[in-house]
Design a protein around this motif. Structure first.
Motif, PDB file in Angstrom:
ATOM      1  N   CYS A 116      13.310 -23.543 -10.961  1.00 48.42           N
ATOM      2  CA  CYS A 116      13.442 -23.524  -9.539  1.00 48.42           C
ATOM      3  C   CYS A 116      12.343 -24.616  -9.137  1.00 48.42           C
ATOM      4  O   CYS A 116      12.196 -25.228  -7.985  1.00 48.42           O
ATOM      5  CB  CYS A 116      12.962 -22.275  -9.037  1.00 48.42           C
ATOM      6  SG  CYS A 116      14.506 -20.896  -9.252  1.00 48.42           S
ATOM      7  N   VAL A 117      11.123 -24.439  -9.629  1.00 47.19           N
ATOM      8  CA  VAL A 117       9.966 -25.532  -9.197  1.00 47.19           C
ATOM      9  C   VAL A 117      10.426 -26.819  -9.525  1.00 47.19           C
ATOM     10  O   VAL A 117      10.280 -27.790  -8.506  1.00 47.19           O
ATOM     11  CB  VAL A 117       8.896 -25.323 -10.090  1.00 47.19           C
ATOM     12  CG1 VAL A 117       7.714 -26.180  -9.708  1.00 47.19           C
ATOM     13  CG2 VAL A 117       8.024 -23.688  -9.814  1.00 47.19           C
ATOM     14  N   GLY A 118      11.232 -27.169 -10.655  1.00 43.39           N
ATOM     15  CA  GLY A 118      11.636 -28.342 -10.676  1.00 43.39           C
ATOM     16  C   GLY A 118      12.726 -28.985  -9.427  1.00 43.39           C
ATOM     17  O   GLY A 118      12.655 -30.165  -9.215  1.00 43.39           O
ATOM     18  N   LEU A 119      13.485 -28.077  -9.304  1.00 45.42           N
ATOM     19  CA  LEU A 119      14.312 -28.377  -8.116  1.00 45.42           C
ATOM     20  C   LEU A 119      13.702 -28.471  -7.009  1.00 45.42           C
ATOM     21  O   LEU A 119      14.227 -29.433  -6.130  1.00 45.42           O
ATOM     22  CB  LEU A 119      15.419 -26.879  -8.112  1.00 45.42           C
ATOM     23  CG  LEU A 119      16.468 -27.138  -6.845  1.00 45.42           C
ATOM     24  CD1 LEU A 119      17.412 -28.245  -7.217  1.00 45.42           C
ATOM     25  CD2 LEU A 119      17.292 -25.528  -6.897  1.00 45.42           C
ATOM     26  N   LEU A 120      12.785 -27.738  -6.526  1.00 47.12           N
ATOM     27  CA  LEU A 120      11.706 -28.084  -5.403  1.00 47.12           C
ATOM     28  C   LEU A 120      11.412 -29.445  -5.358  1.00 47.12           C
ATOM     29  O   LEU A 120      11.000 -30.078  -4.360  1.00 47.12           O
ATOM     30  CB  LEU A 120      11.014 -26.945  -5.007  1.00 47.12           C
ATOM     31  CG  LEU A 120      11.521 -25.574  -4.567  1.00 47.12           C
ATOM     32  CD1 LEU A 120      10.277 -24.411  -4.736  1.00 47.12           C
ATOM     33  CD2 LEU A 120      12.081 -25.530  -3.381  1.00 47.12           C
ATOM     34  N   VAL A 121      10.679 -29.928  -6.576  1.00 45.11           N
ATOM     35  CA  VAL A 121       9.944 -31.337  -6.664  1.00 45.11           C
ATOM     36  C   VAL A 121      11.029 -32.022  -6.518  1.00 45.11           C
ATOM     37  O   VAL A 121      10.737 -33.064  -5.560  1.00 45.11           O
ATOM     38  CB  VAL A 121       9.649 -31.122  -8.075  1.00 45.11           C
ATOM     39  CG1 VAL A 121       8.927 -32.694  -8.245  1.00 45.11           C
ATOM     40  CG2 VAL A 121       8.225 -30.237  -8.331  1.00 45.11           C
ATOM     41  N   VAL A 122      12.190 -32.087  -7.059  1.00 47.80           N
ATOM     42  CA  VAL A 122      13.373 -33.180  -6.779  1.00 47.80           C
ATOM     43  C   VAL A 122      13.758 -33.055  -5.270  1.00 47.80           C
ATOM     44  O   VAL A 122      13.879 -34.158  -4.718  1.00 47.80           O
ATOM     45  CB  VAL A 122      14.385 -32.991  -7.902  1.00 47.80           C
ATOM     46  CG1 VAL A 122      15.508 -33.917  -7.300  1.00 47.80           C
ATOM     47  CG2 VAL A 122      14.110 -32.943  -9.231  1.00 47.80           C
ATOM     48  N   ALA A 123      13.946 -31.886  -4.933  1.00 53.85           N
ATOM     49  CA  ALA A 123      14.204 -31.941  -3.371  1.00 53.85           C
ATOM     50  C   ALA A 123      13.104 -32.752  -2.431  1.00 53.85           C
ATOM     51  O   ALA A 123      13.580 -33.187  -1.466  1.00 53.85           O
ATOM     52  CB  ALA A 123      14.665 -30.557  -2.943  1.00 53.85           C
ATOM     53  N   GLY A 124      11.772 -32.129  -2.681  1.00 52.39           N
ATOM     54  CA  GLY A 124      10.873 -32.893  -1.936  1.00 52.39           C
ATOM     55  C   GLY A 124      10.626 -34.304  -2.023  1.00 52.39           C
ATOM     56  O   GLY A 124      10.547 -35.073  -1.263  1.00 52.39           O
TER      57      GLY A 124
END
Length: 240
Positions: free
Chosen positions: A30-38
């Motif tokens: 989930c953290v990786g997903l937020l990083v990519v989206a950011g």
């Protein structure tokens, strides 16, 4: 009956019998997903304006300082110069690499050039591979810490585990403090069970196997009886 008395790691048993192992990996994903989206949000909004591109390039150059600091701390933790816990080393090293990769991606994007550049593809691949490795490493460390905490808590609350009366067709030779072994009387040809054991509790169940522990069990070096659930055993549960 094939029973085995083993010195299992309590943390390992608790992790095998609990879904807690999947939680750290899910959080990291989930953290990786937020990083990519950011990253994509910043690339489309901030880098879309000239002043935004200049600000991004300056921020990317400044990101080298915390990245180097995180990397140095991660290496010191890896060589046990400082104590960062079981998850400190992978989080520090992985965070430093992730910060460098994202800063480089944004800097090139702000300059209007495609990325990865031809000469940086190998470095990008190695960096991403190391970040993934650190993610799995951190997930394993978090799960290990959780298993240790659960084991410590369980050792102080053994009365919450079901007490077991175990009847077997064969003698188990359990030389455990607090465990009582008694030979059952011969009640005729239909009596298959010959020995009864009291003073054990159910630690966990996985598939067709039960993990039994003595009532005076400790998480550091306590014994565990791995017992198959077949016709050679008879189990009775009772509270307390």
């Amino acid at each position: 009956m094939d029973a085995a008395t083993l010195g299992f790691s309590t943390q390992e048993l608790l992790l095998r019998s609990s879904p807690v192992l999947y939680l750290p990996a899910g959080v990291l994903l989930c953290v990786g997903l937020l990083v990519v989206a950011g990253y994509h949000l910043m690339a489309r909004t901030v880098c879309g304006r000239p002043e935004g591109c200049r600000a991004v390039r300056r921020a990317c150059r400044l990101a080298v300082v915390p990245a180097v600091l995180l990397l140095v701390l991660g290496l010191l933790a890896g060589f046990e110069v400082i104590d960062a816990g079981p998850t400190g080393t992978p989080l520090l090293i992985g965070g430093a690499l992730l910060l460098v990769v994202l800063a480089r991606l944004l800097a090139v994007r702000a300059a209007g050039a495609p990325y990865p550049l031809t000469g940086e593809r190998a470095a990008l691949g190695i960096g991403v591979a190391l970040i993934v490795l650190c993610s799995f490493w951190a997930a394993a460390g978090i799960a290990h810490r959780k298993g240790t905490a659960d084991a410590r808590w369980l050792a102080g609350h053994l009365t919450l585990r079901p007490a077991v009366v175990l009847d077997t067709t064969e003698r188990l030779y359990l030389q455990w403090p607090g465990v009582e072994e008694r030979a059952l009387p011969d009640a005729g040809a239909g009596q298959r069970f010959r020995y009864r054991y009291r003073g054990v509790r159910l630690l966990a169940q996985a598939g067709d196997r039960m993990f039994l522990i003595p009532r005076d069990w400790t998480w550091e070096d306590g014994n565990v009886l791995v017992l198959p659930m077949d016709t050679a055993v008879r189990i009775t549960f009772h509270p307390g």
